[in-house]
Each structure stands twice: as structure tokens, then as C-alpha cells.
Design a protein around this motif. Structure first.
Motif, PDB file in Angstrom:
ATOM      1  N   PRO A 167      48.127 -91.866 -52.855  1.00  0.00           N
ATOM      2  CA  PRO A 167      49.514 -92.333 -52.978  1.00  0.00           C
ATOM      3  C   PRO A 167      49.629 -93.601 -53.811  1.00  0.00           C
ATOM      4  O   PRO A 167      50.633 -93.793 -54.523  1.00  0.00           O
ATOM      5  CB  PRO A 167      49.952 -92.571 -51.535  1.00  0.00           C
ATOM      6  CG  PRO A 167      48.714 -92.696 -50.750  1.00  0.00           C
ATOM      7  CD  PRO A 167      47.665 -91.910 -51.470  1.00  0.00           C
ATOM      8  N   ALA A 192      51.988 -93.906 -57.106  1.00  0.00           N
ATOM      9  CA  ALA A 192      53.057 -94.917 -57.078  1.00  0.00           C
ATOM     10  C   ALA A 192      52.928 -95.893 -58.245  1.00  0.00           C
ATOM     11  O   ALA A 192      53.937 -96.265 -58.863  1.00  0.00           O
ATOM     12  CB  ALA A 192      53.026 -95.662 -55.749  1.00  0.00           C
ATOM     13  N   ALA A 242      54.079 -94.102 -61.313  1.00  0.00           N
ATOM     14  CA  ALA A 242      55.542 -93.991 -61.318  1.00  0.00           C
ATOM     15  C   ALA A 242      56.188 -95.310 -61.735  1.00  0.00           C
ATOM     16  O   ALA A 242      57.141 -95.322 -62.519  1.00  0.00           O
ATOM     17  CB  ALA A 242      56.044 -93.563 -59.939  1.00  0.00           C
ATOM     18  N   ALA A 243      55.664 -96.413 -61.232  1.00  0.00           N
ATOM     19  CA  ALA A 243      56.208 -97.721 -61.603  1.00  0.00           C
ATOM     20  C   ALA A 243      55.996 -98.003 -63.089  1.00  0.00           C
ATOM     21  O   ALA A 243      56.883 -98.550 -63.757  1.00  0.00           O
ATOM     22  CB  ALA A 243      55.563 -98.816 -60.754  1.00  0.00           C
ATOM     23  N   PHE A 291      53.081 -90.125 -48.024  1.00  0.00           N
ATOM     24  CA  PHE A 291      53.259 -91.160 -49.045  1.00  0.00           C
ATOM     25  C   PHE A 291      52.909 -90.627 -50.435  1.00  0.00           C
ATOM     26  O   PHE A 291      53.554 -90.977 -51.417  1.00  0.00           O
ATOM     27  CB  PHE A 291      52.445 -92.406 -48.717  1.00  0.00           C
ATOM     28  CG  PHE A 291      52.986 -93.194 -47.572  1.00  0.00           C
ATOM     29  CD1 PHE A 291      54.354 -93.349 -47.374  1.00  0.00           C
ATOM     30  CD2 PHE A 291      52.139 -93.787 -46.654  1.00  0.00           C
ATOM     31  CE1 PHE A 291      54.861 -94.076 -46.318  1.00  0.00           C
ATOM     32  CE2 PHE A 291      52.634 -94.516 -45.585  1.00  0.00           C
ATOM     33  CZ  PHE A 291      53.993 -94.666 -45.418  1.00  0.00           C
ATOM     34  N   ALA A 344      55.406 -90.452 -53.540  1.00  0.00           N
ATOM     35  CA  ALA A 344      55.025 -91.061 -54.816  1.00  0.00           C
ATOM     36  C   ALA A 344      55.075 -90.027 -55.940  1.00  0.00           C
ATOM     37  O   ALA A 344      55.461 -90.354 -57.068  1.00  0.00           O
ATOM     38  CB  ALA A 344      53.635 -91.683 -54.715  1.00  0.00           C
ATOM     39  N   ALA A 361      58.646 -89.704 -56.826  1.00  0.00           N
ATOM     40  CA  ALA A 361      59.054 -90.870 -57.614  1.00  0.00           C
ATOM     41  C   ALA A 361      58.539 -90.770 -59.049  1.00  0.00           C
ATOM     42  O   ALA A 361      59.241 -91.155 -59.996  1.00  0.00           O
ATOM     43  CB  ALA A 361      58.529 -92.148 -56.953  1.00  0.00           C
TER      44      ALA A 361
END
Length: 182
Positions: A41, A45, A48-49, A140, A144, A147
């Protein structure tokens, strides 16, 4: 290149979830399935950011360039309030960002589906603490992945080229390409 449709990504996520669920149910008959890595995860994440950050940066740069073009068409100077003239976006950079968006959308769908299917197999074993922790990691990772898909779709939307304005049809004397050669 056509934009990625969210339905395609959702369908791919569902297919990967079903395949992962089926494979892990079979694996449970042979022994215990592999553990879910803690980095799954976190990696999704962070990716994705990063994609969302690229999209925001490109959106700001494209908006500044469009505003400068509008100021130039009104006869005003092209510079912004800081005295800088915005540079146009390099087409190769835009193409690379678009490929990044397409690839990340697929990665988010595939891994989100895999970890979603893995989490579904663990739902029947939530009374065991180890499986509960792995199910939480799967949740999670699924979030993610979603996202990452959303950030990829946003990046594609930022890079969408507006449709061309229809121009008036050329008169017969202006269009040399339309006249047939003998």
C-alpha cells in the motif's frame, strides 16, 4: 490516442480481483498463502501522490501559458504578475506524462484488483490476528490502487487537447490541394 475510460479500469480491477480470489482459494488448499508485504500500500500511495503532483504541476503550467496567450491576443504583454513569460509545454514531455498516466491507471487497476481479491479471501479468517493485519494491508492497497487510478485519470484529463475550432470552408481559389490533377 483515446482517453482511458473509468469503466475499463473498474472492469480490469474486478477481473483481477476475481482471478486473485480464485487463485488464492486454490492456494489455501495447498497451504498458507504468501503474506501481504507492508510495502504494497505504501508504494501504490507514493506513486499516486507522485502522479497527482505531476498532474497539478502540468495543469498550472498549461493554465499560465493559456492566460499568456489570451493576454497577447488582447494586446497586453505576455508576462505574468511576476514579470515572467510562461514557456509552452514541450510536446515530448506531454507525451511522456500521458504515457505515465495510462500506465499508472493500469497498474492501479491490476494491483488494486489483486489486493482486493486477496482481501476477500481473508474475510472469513478475520478472527486470526495475522490474517486481520493482512486484510487491513489489502484494504489499504486497494484504496491506494483506486487513488492511483484517479490520479492517472486526472493526469490524462489535464493533458487533454481542446477540440479545434471549426474554420470557415476555403473558397475554390484558396484550396490548391482540393483540385484534382490531370
Amino acid at each position: 490516442m483515446k482517453p482511458t475510460r473509468p469503466g475499463v479500469l473498474a472492469g480490469l480491477t474486478a477481473v483481477c480481483a476475481v482471478l486473485a480470489f480464485t487463485a488464492l482459494r486454490f492456494w489455501q488448499h495447498l497451504g498458507s498463502p504468501p503474506p501481504v508485504p507492508l510495502s504494497a500500500p505504501i508504494t501504490l500511495a507514493v506513486l499516486a501522490a507522485a502522479v497527482f503532483g505531476v498532474a497539478l504541476g502540468l495543469r498550472a503550467r498549461l493554465n499560465a501559458y493559456r492566460e499568456a496567450r489570451l493576454r497577447a491576443m488582447r494586446g497586453e504583454p505576455r508576462v505574468d504578475k511576476h514579470g515572467r513569460e510562461p514557456k509552452p509545454l514541450d510536446p515530448l514531455q506531454a507525451a511522456r506524462a500521458l504515457v505515465l498516466g495510462k500506465a499508472c491507471g493500469l497498474v492501479g487497476a491490476i494491483f488494486g484488483g489483486i489486493y482486493g481479491g486477496y482481501g476477500l479471501t481473508l474475510l472469513g479468517h478475520l478472527n486470526i490476528e495475522t490474517y486481520r493485519d493482512e486484510a487491513l494491508r489489502c484494504l489499504f492497497a486497494l484504496l491506494a490502487g483506486i487513488a492511483l487510478m484517479a490520479a492517472a485519470l486526472f493526469l490524462e484529463r489535464v493533458l487533454r487537447v481542446p477540440p479545434e475550432q471549426p474554420s470557415s470552408p476555403p473558397t475554390s481559389g484558396d484550396n490548391k490541394l482540393a483540385t484534382p490533377r490531370a
